[in-house]
Design a protein around this motif. Sequence first.
Motif, short mmCIF file in Angstrom:
data_model
loop_
_atom_site.label_atom_id
_atom_site.label_comp_id
_atom_site.label_asym_id
_atom_site.label_seq_id
_atom_site.Cartn_x
_atom_site.Cartn_y
_atom_site.Cartn_z
N VAL A 170 94.32 -48.61 -29.73
CA VAL A 170 93.48 -47.74 -29.42
C VAL A 170 92.67 -47.65 -30.61
O VAL A 170 93.12 -47.43 -31.89
CB VAL A 170 93.64 -46.18 -29.15
CG1 VAL A 170 92.67 -45.40 -28.99
CG2 VAL A 170 94.90 -46.39 -27.81
N ARG A 171 91.21 -48.19 -30.49
CA ARG A 171 90.31 -48.34 -31.75
C ARG A 171 89.03 -47.56 -31.49
O ARG A 171 88.24 -47.14 -32.44
CB ARG A 171 90.07 -49.78 -31.99
CG ARG A 171 89.13 -50.50 -30.95
CD ARG A 171 88.78 -52.03 -31.29
NE ARG A 171 90.16 -52.76 -31.53
CZ ARG A 171 90.59 -53.28 -32.40
NH1 ARG A 171 89.97 -52.66 -33.71
NH2 ARG A 171 91.47 -54.03 -32.45
N ARG A 172 89.03 -46.97 -30.45
CA ARG A 172 87.44 -46.15 -30.49
C ARG A 172 87.54 -45.17 -28.89
O ARG A 172 88.84 -45.10 -28.45
CB ARG A 172 86.48 -47.03 -29.70
CG ARG A 172 86.61 -47.97 -28.62
CD ARG A 172 85.68 -48.98 -28.19
NE ARG A 172 85.87 -49.43 -26.94
CZ ARG A 172 86.52 -50.55 -27.01
NH1 ARG A 172 86.97 -51.42 -27.99
NH2 ARG A 172 86.79 -51.26 -25.78
N ASP A 173 86.64 -44.26 -28.81
CA ASP A 173 86.60 -43.12 -27.89
C ASP A 173 86.48 -44.18 -26.55
O ASP A 173 85.96 -45.38 -26.58
CB ASP A 173 85.30 -42.42 -27.92
CG ASP A 173 85.65 -41.31 -29.16
OD1 ASP A 173 86.96 -41.27 -29.44
OD2 ASP A 173 84.66 -41.10 -29.62
N GLU A 174 86.57 -43.64 -25.40
CA GLU A 174 86.67 -44.31 -24.19
C GLU A 174 85.36 -44.91 -23.95
O GLU A 174 84.20 -44.14 -24.10
CB GLU A 174 86.95 -43.37 -22.94
CG GLU A 174 87.09 -44.10 -21.92
CD GLU A 174 87.72 -43.25 -20.77
OE1 GLU A 174 87.69 -43.79 -19.45
OE2 GLU A 174 88.29 -42.16 -20.88
N THR A 175 85.18 -46.06 -23.72
CA THR A 175 84.03 -46.90 -23.32
C THR A 175 83.82 -47.23 -21.77
O THR A 175 84.77 -48.09 -21.30
CB THR A 175 83.88 -48.19 -24.00
OG1 THR A 175 83.73 -47.89 -25.80
CG2 THR A 175 82.35 -48.69 -23.86
#
Length: 215
Positions: A170-175
């Motif tokens: 997990v590296r970012r908010d949901e795209t």
Amino acid sequence: MPRNPRNQIYPANEDLPAARGGGPLVRLWRARTELLLAAVLGLAGTLLVRAAGDGHLLPLALTAGAISVPAATRAGRGWIAAHYWCVVSRHRLQRVCLETTMHTRAGRIPLILWITPTATGEKALILTRAGISAEEFEAYSEEIAAACWARSASVYRHRARAQFVVVEVVRRDETPGAAGPGLDRLFGRRAWVPLRPDLKEPPDLRRPREPALIG
């Protein structure tokens, strides 16, 4: 002195061989994406040079359009970035296995069978070696997240085949629109068991919710 004493699975006084990256065939397999991309670009460049030398400009125009159109669209840039991070995470996961005790006494590391983009990062399907389990990946989840330059890493074990492990980076908010096909096509939606009690099934492996009834 062990590199990571809290997760050291071998005796501290045991003289183990250094982890190795594998033979030539293994190294070629791990670099398959880069080699395939280089081969395609080299072949395309050769053909374009020959076409330009013969005075044929149509192949040049088609190639320029095929490259510029995806790069000019948000969806195209997102697809390129998502698959770029898949390659990065695959190599970083292999490096974590080499630098920690997630390798056999002979120095062999687990096999990353498949890695795919998700809405929040990447998800890798891993085949463990004898002597390595999903619990060890969970013990090194913080090292995995740091190596992949990500926020966190979650580990899931196959319900019936313990040699298969899913590592979710997990590296970012949901795209929206960044997720790949998902691993549920391989083993089913309910096949994966989280190693941490506060986690549920991965988002793209859950069953769809039933619509609420009105009235």
